[in-house]
Design a protein around this motif. Structure first.
Motif, PDB file in Angstrom:
ATOM      1  N   GLY A  22       4.595   0.994   4.948  1.00  0.00           N
ATOM      2  CA  GLY A  22       3.594   1.128   5.997  1.00  0.00           C
ATOM      3  C   GLY A  22       2.171   1.134   5.484  1.00  0.00           C
ATOM      4  O   GLY A  22       1.237   0.918   6.253  1.00  0.00           O
ATOM      5  N   MET A  23       1.991   1.356   4.174  1.00  0.00           N
ATOM      6  CA  MET A  23       0.646   1.362   3.599  1.00  0.00           C
ATOM      7  C   MET A  23       0.319  -0.025   3.052  1.00  0.00           C
ATOM      8  O   MET A  23       1.129  -0.650   2.370  1.00  0.00           O
ATOM      9  CB  MET A  23       0.519   2.405   2.486  1.00  0.00           C
ATOM     10  CG  MET A  23      -0.843   2.417   1.800  1.00  0.00           C
ATOM     11  SD  MET A  23      -1.032   3.739   0.560  1.00  0.00           S
ATOM     12  CE  MET A  23      -1.467   5.112   1.644  1.00  0.00           C
ATOM     13  N   LEU A  24      -0.885  -0.502   3.360  1.00  0.00           N
ATOM     14  CA  LEU A  24      -1.354  -1.757   2.799  1.00  0.00           C
ATOM     15  C   LEU A  24      -1.557  -1.609   1.297  1.00  0.00           C
ATOM     16  O   LEU A  24      -1.948  -0.535   0.822  1.00  0.00           O
ATOM     17  CB  LEU A  24      -2.687  -2.153   3.438  1.00  0.00           C
ATOM     18  CG  LEU A  24      -2.680  -2.524   4.921  1.00  0.00           C
ATOM     19  CD1 LEU A  24      -4.100  -2.486   5.473  1.00  0.00           C
ATOM     20  CD2 LEU A  24      -2.068  -3.902   5.114  1.00  0.00           C
ATOM     21  N   LEU A  61       2.620  -5.313  -2.997  1.00  0.00           N
ATOM     22  CA  LEU A  61       3.852  -5.247  -2.218  1.00  0.00           C
ATOM     23  C   LEU A  61       3.487  -5.455  -0.758  1.00  0.00           C
ATOM     24  O   LEU A  61       2.416  -5.029  -0.309  1.00  0.00           O
ATOM     25  CB  LEU A  61       4.535  -3.882  -2.371  1.00  0.00           C
ATOM     26  CG  LEU A  61       5.166  -3.534  -3.722  1.00  0.00           C
ATOM     27  CD1 LEU A  61       5.784  -2.142  -3.661  1.00  0.00           C
ATOM     28  CD2 LEU A  61       6.202  -4.560  -4.144  1.00  0.00           C
ATOM     29  N   ASP A  62       4.381  -6.095  -0.008  1.00  0.00           N
ATOM     30  CA  ASP A  62       4.158  -6.250   1.421  1.00  0.00           C
ATOM     31  C   ASP A  62       4.071  -4.876   2.088  1.00  0.00           C
ATOM     32  O   ASP A  62       4.678  -3.904   1.629  1.00  0.00           O
ATOM     33  CB  ASP A  62       5.299  -7.045   2.058  1.00  0.00           C
ATOM     34  CG  ASP A  62       5.357  -8.486   1.566  1.00  0.00           C
ATOM     35  OD1 ASP A  62       4.324  -8.992   1.102  1.00  0.00           O
ATOM     36  OD2 ASP A  62       6.448  -9.081   1.647  1.00  0.00           O
ATOM     37  N   ARG A  63       3.350  -4.818   3.176  1.00  0.00           N
ATOM     38  CA  ARG A  63       3.121  -3.549   3.874  1.00  0.00           C
ATOM     39  C   ARG A  63       4.408  -2.786   4.213  1.00  0.00           C
ATOM     40  O   ARG A  63       4.481  -1.565   3.987  1.00  0.00           O
ATOM     41  CB  ARG A  63       2.307  -3.800   5.141  1.00  0.00           C
ATOM     42  CG  ARG A  63       1.941  -2.540   5.896  1.00  0.00           C
ATOM     43  CD  ARG A  63       1.001  -2.844   7.039  1.00  0.00           C
ATOM     44  NE  ARG A  63       0.469  -1.610   7.608  1.00  0.00           N
ATOM     45  CZ  ARG A  63      -0.613  -1.561   8.368  1.00  0.00           C
ATOM     46  NH1 ARG A  63      -1.282  -2.653   8.645  1.00  0.00           N
ATOM     47  NH2 ARG A  63      -1.034  -0.405   8.849  1.00  0.00           N
ATOM     48  N   PRO A  64       5.470  -3.435   4.735  1.00  0.00           N
ATOM     49  CA  PRO A  64       6.673  -2.677   5.112  1.00  0.00           C
ATOM     50  C   PRO A  64       7.611  -2.378   3.945  1.00  0.00           C
ATOM     51  O   PRO A  64       8.710  -1.873   4.148  1.00  0.00           O
ATOM     52  CB  PRO A  64       7.352  -3.594   6.131  1.00  0.00           C
ATOM     53  CG  PRO A  64       6.943  -4.964   5.747  1.00  0.00           C
ATOM     54  CD  PRO A  64       5.558  -4.841   5.185  1.00  0.00           C
ATOM     55  N   THR A  65       7.175  -2.674   2.708  1.00  0.00           N
ATOM     56  CA  THR A  65       7.991  -2.454   1.510  1.00  0.00           C
ATOM     57  C   THR A  65       7.486  -1.239   0.756  1.00  0.00           C
ATOM     58  O   THR A  65       6.282  -0.991   0.689  1.00  0.00           O
ATOM     59  CB  THR A  65       7.923  -3.692   0.596  1.00  0.00           C
ATOM     60  OG1 THR A  65       8.340  -4.842   1.323  1.00  0.00           O
ATOM     61  CG2 THR A  65       8.792  -3.523  -0.632  1.00  0.00           C
ATOM     62  N   SER A  66       8.396  -0.475   0.164  1.00  0.00           N
ATOM     63  CA  SER A  66       8.020   0.678  -0.664  1.00  0.00           C
ATOM     64  C   SER A  66       8.262   0.361  -2.127  1.00  0.00           C
ATOM     65  O   SER A  66       8.927  -0.611  -2.468  1.00  0.00           O
ATOM     66  CB  SER A  66       8.832   1.910  -0.250  1.00  0.00           C
ATOM     67  OG  SER A  66      10.229   1.643  -0.368  1.00  0.00           O
ATOM     68  N   GLY A  67       7.709   1.218  -3.009  1.00  0.00           N
ATOM     69  CA  GLY A  67       8.047   1.103  -4.422  1.00  0.00           C
ATOM     70  C   GLY A  67       6.867   0.978  -5.366  1.00  0.00           C
ATOM     71  O   GLY A  67       5.714   1.216  -5.007  1.00  0.00           O
TER      72      GLY A  67
END
Length: 235
Positions: A22-24, A61-67
């Motif tokens: 969710g974070m840019l 990382l894309d916005r909906p991806t974590s890590g």
């Protein structure tokens, strides 16, 4: 509200963070908080620097991806780390939960990708044009019509893993943009996808030592939900 990133590694040259879904990675025209703006504020507070702070974002990382996301503290470190990413010197491991499952337990996929910048959608090309995208995969778990995969991309194209999986009829769970029929919510209640940058291994930009950084799966990772796999074993 999106949780704060978790600090995984830090020294005078680089910083590795566990980015929440969710974070840019980098700010855009919306002005919403990003990993870069969070890092700027963090370094200003930590080092009591009221002026400009250098934040070298060497990959995203894309916005909906974590890590794991790696950030450089100096321009020298940024240049050296960016070079590693460009020549494939950085090892990346992702976890993905997909709809369906591959027809074999491990292997490699090779595609050519083309991005439509107007729509921000990437697609595979049938004529061999576009940029080469290669990824090794291994099935870690199966159940409830889904599979958990370990993915090791050799290249770093825009939306690469999302597109390569969707092109094989296995969209990442929650990735409605590329054909998923399921919804997964992040900790802030907004949609996320079941893709997590689990591990990053790189050469330290000044010391030359190998650095391996691992990011634990966040609380909104689908596997943490009771009964996600439909049985205790996931089989």
């Amino acid at each position: 509200m999106i949780p704060e990133p978790e600090i995984l590694y830090e020294d005078n040259h680089c910083l590795a963070l566990n980015k929440p879904a969710g974070m840019l990675s980098q700010g855009d025209e919306t002005g919403e908080p990003s990993l870069v703006s969070w890092t700027e504020d963090y370094w200003r507070r930590k080092y009591d620097k009221p002026g400009n702070v250098f934040v070298g974002l060497v990959h995203r990382l894309d916005r909906p991806t974590s890590g794991v996301v790696l950030i450089a503290r100096t321009s020298k470190a940024a240049g050296r780390l960016a070079d590693q990413f460009r020549v494939g010197g950085v090892s990346k491991l992702y976890w993905a939960i997909v709809e369906g499952r591959p027809d074999r337990d491990r292997g490699e996929w090779l595609d050519h990708l083309e991005k439509d910048r107007r729509t921000n959608v990437t697609r595979t090309t049938a004529d061999g044009e576009g940029k080469v995208a290669r990824v090794a995969f291994e099935v870690l778990r199966v159940g409830a019509g889904m599979a958990k995969l370990a993915l090791r991309p050799v290249t770093g194209r825009s939306h690469q893993l999302r597109v390569q999986l969707a092109a094989r009829g296995m969209p990442i769970v929650g990735d409605r943009k590329y054909g998923s029929k399921r919804t997964v919510l992040a900790l802030d209640g907004e949609p996320r996808i079941a893709l997590h940058a689990r591990e990053l291994t790189f050469r330290h930009p000044t010391k030359g030592d190998e650095v391996r950084v691992e990011a634990s799966a966040p609380g909104d990772w689908p596997e943490n939900a009771p009964g996600w796999w439909g049985s205790p074993t996931g089989r």
